[in-house]
Design an enzyme around this catalytic site. Structure first.
Site, PDB file in Angstrom:
ATOM      1  N   HIS A 214       0.769  -1.221  -0.085  1.00 57.72           N
ATOM      2  CA  HIS A 214       0.159   0.120  -0.065  1.00 57.72           C
ATOM      3  C   HIS A 214       0.760   1.312  -0.112  1.00 57.72           C
ATOM      4  CE1 HIS A 214      -4.164  -1.607   0.835  1.00 57.72           C
ATOM      5  NE2 HIS A 214      -3.407  -2.544   0.305  1.00 57.72           N
ATOM      6  N   SER A 218      -0.316  -0.959  -6.199  1.00 53.81           N
ATOM      7  CA  SER A 218      -0.083  -2.120  -6.980  1.00 53.81           C
ATOM      8  C   SER A 218       0.727  -1.569  -8.086  1.00 53.81           C
ATOM      9  CB  SER A 218      -1.237  -3.021  -7.553  1.00 53.81           C
ATOM     10  OG  SER A 218      -1.913  -3.380  -6.440  1.00 53.81           O
ATOM     11  N   LYS A 242     -13.931  -8.069  -8.878  1.00 60.30           N
ATOM     12  CA  LYS A 242     -13.367  -8.602  -9.571  1.00 60.30           C
ATOM     13  C   LYS A 242     -12.435 -10.096  -8.745  1.00 60.30           C
ATOM     14  CE  LYS A 242     -10.083  -8.300 -13.465  1.00 60.30           C
ATOM     15  NZ  LYS A 242      -8.981  -7.594 -14.164  1.00 60.30           N
ATOM     16  N   ASP A 243     -12.065  -9.726  -7.767  1.00 58.12           N
ATOM     17  CA  ASP A 243     -11.454 -10.679  -6.688  1.00 58.12           C
ATOM     18  C   ASP A 243     -12.201 -11.709  -6.222  1.00 58.12           C
ATOM     19  OD1 ASP A 243      -8.844  -8.749  -4.749  1.00 58.12           O
ATOM     20  OD2 ASP A 243      -9.088  -9.613  -6.806  1.00 58.12           O
ATOM     21  N   GLU A 286       5.750 -33.790  -1.390  1.00 56.49           N
ATOM     22  CA  GLU A 286       4.601 -33.250  -1.982  1.00 56.49           C
ATOM     23  C   GLU A 286       5.009 -32.471  -3.083  1.00 56.49           C
ATOM     24  OE1 GLU A 286       1.759 -34.658  -0.985  1.00 56.49           O
ATOM     25  OE2 GLU A 286       0.908 -32.767  -0.217  1.00 56.49           O
TER      26      GLU A 286
END
Lengths: 428, 254, 191
Positions: A214, A218, A242-243, A286
């Site tokens: 922040h 972005s 959108k998220d 894994e």
């Protein structure tokens, strides 16, 4: 600057004493402008946060029923699967949630590498991110030991034994890690304690990660800074919805896996209880650790006084640690690979290399896998140590667009840009 | 959108690579069978499970334990509460200690787990040429190939090739990794007499016991798949709605 | 204004004849999304909450069968039910008589003996003192039974009578009668 002025008297009362609402508004609301051109590759950060929450919630519920003692651990997990109401669901969600966390975070990292998100001024954001990756790997390794299956036990043995590669301090460190002379009950118990702890450390570091984000906001697919407020839109409602949509896609795929192929990403032999006297034919970690496993096993020769084992261990840790250095290895002033045609190629070659290393890691360390793994390891490190610095010097980059809006607006963005200046949103 | 699909495809390729690598390490290719519990609509066949339980009790339980299953779990096979009580009572389990501190034997109760044929691993090994017959509760999940593998194994005993020496205590099996298995062929024609009149061929018994063990490994499977259909359908619709909302919101860009 | 850049979109402002229709459609969509979100959240919350409820193995032990035939008249046994002791006493006619003769006014927690037994010679009560949870004495021969010949709690001196009712002492209520039923004349199932 539009101020946050709540009308509801209850909210006003709270806000005056603990300004949490204006804080949220700054974090995601009208006070947090975000580039308007973010594509779906920017969804993966929030998806990672959701995956973390899913793991923590299911993990706590599982911890209520699990017994971290070597005589009871395996059976307590089976009790969860068979007797606890919805226990099978909690277990499968947690197990596959770990895989999804890694898928999402790996894509998130790839996004960062492709679009140059790690470049100035976001180097520290990137470093915090790599730290998060290391914490995730620790938590995942510890968690996998807990069911006390064959691979749980033997993976713990193999990985902790790695530390004996270090001269002098190696043996005492391993004994200290084990709490005994081999992997046993003290080991399991402390692994449980640490597995419960680390996710909350991750939560704390995630907050640092978001705080650092922040600071500058972005980055964006074009990689150039916003020219002004017209290049940005408020995070809420545009990116919240959108998220949410991206989350819907993620959850659908996740549910398909959990309900219809819950053991696809795992190894069957871990459904056999740990037996210290029987080593499984194929010890594999894994899937998300396979490339590192391939790198570890690719070193088969000693170099002077350094044993093959030690070099392998160093390279394995090095393969993650090298990510810390990327902002300094790659000095190209151009951020986004959209405008770096050579880098774009090398990026995809490196991704392919990681896929190959994953495949190598799943196979026995014999020819031809061993040779392919060795080539893959050399290429992996060359990408960072040789290719990136050379590209910084020699790559002819494409010309950058003049603004964020320009590539999507026909006939140049000038008209809309000035027209937009009068909008109420942008009175920043 | 296109990129999302590319990402999903890439992920699928990666999983395929990994999964494929593991299978390649094993031996002879397994014949794939049609099980009623396969696929997203899969469910257990109660008749097969009951027959499989009979095979387990009359053949396998002489050496193999089923320690994660309790008698009360057999309600899922279609048995009534009374039938389960009677079944449990056929077994003796250790109870106590009593008022004097002594352990005693008592008939089984529905809440009891299926008793093991041997008191501990060493006794099991001693009775079986040094090899411990593994517990079967999770066997279907603990082996690559699952029920296909188990069925193939049980029907896969064959004459070894001429040049191969089979050691004492070993048996040649087409599907066991390494081909040498300590377990002698357990199933023979008519080894059990099925209550429902089904012919007890080796093929049938192998299929039934694999079916039963598939249930034993994961009794919650039917519930999982049923819930899964509802959840995935809900999420598909919900995601579509969210997409529509997203488009609506994004139609009004400042 | 947004309209000039996006002629097809819903401006969200009133006064335009078309937007009323679009607004309803948009609100319906938002409402559907919100409603599905609530349903989804509830569907997720339930398994999390329910997993804390007693599991199948715990529920399987939630009832206990007791064989009454070895219990002689005047004797009592203690069985475990849901983790707690349950006293099963085979009462003598004298004990039954004494229990019935008590006037309700004399009882701190009034309850007739009839209401506490199904067959008068069999008293089935949870052996946990209703004061603070100690296990009263009186099951074994020779143990203190208190002034009312039933049970005596040594922790704070509560006296229970031959019906398990509190007579003297700090306990507020009678010893609890668990749900039980006779499967036949010599077997009961508690719980």
């Amino acid at each position: 600057m539009s101020e946050f002025k709540p009308t509801n008297p209850v909210i006003r009362w709270i806000e005056h004493r603990l300004p949490i609402f204006s804080f949220l508004d700054h974090a995601v609301g009208s006070e947090y402008p975000t580039p308007r051109n973010l594509n779906y590759w920017w969804n993966y950060g929030s998806l990672a946060g959701i995956a973390l929450m899913i793991l923590i919630i299911t993990g706590i519920m599982l911890a209520m029923q699990y017994t971290p003692h070597q005589d009871f651990a395996f059976d307590s997990v089976e009790r969860i699967m068979r007797d606890v109401n919805y226990g099978w669901l909690l277990r499968y969600v947690h197990m596959n949630g770990g895989s999804f966390f890694f898928i999402v975070v790996y894509i998130h990292i790839l996004r960062g590498l492709y679009y140059g998100s790690y470049k100035e001024p976001r180097e520290l954001l990137w470093i915090i991110g790599v730290t998060l990756l290391l914490l995730m790997m620790a938590a995942a390794f510890l968690g996998y030991v807990l069911p006390w299956g064959q691979l749980s036990y033997w993976a713990a043995k193999v990985i902790t034994n790695m530390f004996t590669a270090f001269p002098i301090v190696g043996e005492p460190i391993v004994t200290w890690l084990w709490g005994g002379y081999t992997v046993g009950n003290p080991t399991l118990n402390r692994f449980f304690a640490l597995h419960y702890l680390i996710p909350f450390v991750i939560v704390g570091v995630v907050m640092l990660h978001i705080w650092a984000l922040h600071r500058f906001g972005s980055s964006n697919p074009v990689g150039i800074d916003a020219n002004g407020p017209q290049d940005k839109i408020p995070f809420h409602p545009y990116y919240t919805i959108k998220d949410l949509f991206g989350l819907g896609v993620f959850l659908t795929l996740f549910a398909a896996l959990v309900f219809f192929a819950p053991n696809m990403l795992g190894e069957t032999i871990n459904y056999v209880e740990a037996n210290p006297l029987v080593t499984p034919a194929h010890i594999v970690p894994e899937w998300y650790f396979l490339p590192f496993y391939a790198i570890l096993r690719s070193v088969t020769f000693d170099l002077w006084f350094l044993s093959a084992k030690l070099i392998g261990v160093v390279l394995m840790f090095g393969s993650t640690m090298i990510l810390f250095l990327v902002p300094w290895l790659d000095r190209s002033p151009v951020r986004s690979a959209r405008f770096r045609p050579w880098y774009k190629w090398f990026f995809w070659i490196w991704v392919f290399d990681c896929a190959v290393l994953t495949w190598v890691g799943a196979n026995p360390p014999e020819p031809p896998y061993l040779y392919i793994g060795q080539v893959g390891t050399v290429w992996y490190f060359s990408h960072f140590l040789v290719i990136l610095p050379l590209l910084s010097i020699f790559e002819p980059t494409k010309p950058l667009p003049s603004s964020i809006g320009e590539p999507v607006l026909k006939g140049g963005g000038a008209a809309t840009a000035t027209g937009a200046a009068s909008k109420p949103m942008e009175k920043a | 959108m296109k990129r999302l699909i590319i990402a999903a495809a890439a992920a699928a390729v990666l999983f395929g690579l990994q999964a494929g690598a593991v299978l390649a390490a094993e031996g002879k290719a397994l014949p794939e069978r049609d099980w009623s519990f396969s696929g997203i609509f899969g469910s257990f066949d109660r008749g097969a499970m009951q027959r499989g339980l009979q095979v387990y009790r009359e053949v396998c339980s002489g050496c193999h334990s089923l320690r994660l299953i309790a008698f009360r779990n057999f309600a899922a096979l279609g048995y009534s509460e009374d039938e389960i009580k009677a079944l449990a009572a056929e077994y003796t389990v250790e109870g106590g200690p009593d008022q004097e501190g002594e352990m005693f034997e008592r008939p089984g109760l529905p809440a009891d787990r299926v008793p093991s044929p041997f008191p501990n691993a060493k006794a099991a090994a001693a009775a079986n040429n040094g090899a411990v017959p593994p517990d079967l509760s999770l066997m279907i999940k603990a082996r690559d190939g699952g029920a296909d593998y188990l069925h193939a194994l049980l029907t896969g005993y064959a004459e070894p090739p001429d040049d191969l020496e089979v050691l004492e205590g070993q048996n040649y099996n087409l599907y066991f990794p390494g081909n040498m298995i300590a377990m002698a062929e357990p199933l023979f024609e008519d080894a059990v007499e099925y209550g429902d009149g089904t012919a007890a061929t080796v093929e049938q018994m192998a299929s039934d016991v694999a079916h039963f063990l598939a249930w034993a490994a994961e009794p919650a499977m039917e519930e999982r798949k049923r819930m899964g259909i509802k959840v995935v359908l809900f999420l598909l619709v919900f995601t579509a709605v969210l997409f529509a909302v997203k488009r609506k919101v994004w139609a009004n860009l400042p | 204004m947004a309209d000039s850049a996006n002629p097809g979109a819903d401006s969200g402002h009133s006064g335009d004849g078309h937007s009323g229709d679009g607004e309803t459609r948009r609100d319906f969509l938002y409402l559907t999304a919100a409603a599905m979100g609530v349903v989804g959240t509830a569907a997720v919350a339930w398994p999390i909450i329910d997993s804390m409820n007693p599991a199948a193995d715990v529920r399987a032990l939630s009832s206990t069968e007791v064989d009454l035939s070895p219990i002689e008249v005047g004797m009592a046994i203690t069985v475990i039910w849901r983790g707690n002791p349950v006293f099963v006493r085979h009462r003598t006619p004298v004990e039954i008589e004494t229990a019935r003769d008590v006037a309700l006014d004399d009882l701190p927690d009034p309850e007739t003996d009839k209401a506490r037994v199904q067959k008068p010679q069999w008293l089935v009560i949870v052996g946990v003192c209703t004061h603070l949870g100690c296990i009263p004495k009186g099951q074994r021969v020779g143990e203190a039974k208190g002034e009312y010949d039933g049970w005596f709690c040594p922790c704070h001196g509560s006296h229970y009578d031959t019906s398990g009712r509190i007579r003297k002492g700090p306990a507020p209520s009678n010893l609890v009668v668990p749900p039980y039923k006779f499967l036949d004349d010599t077997t009961i199932e508690i719980g």
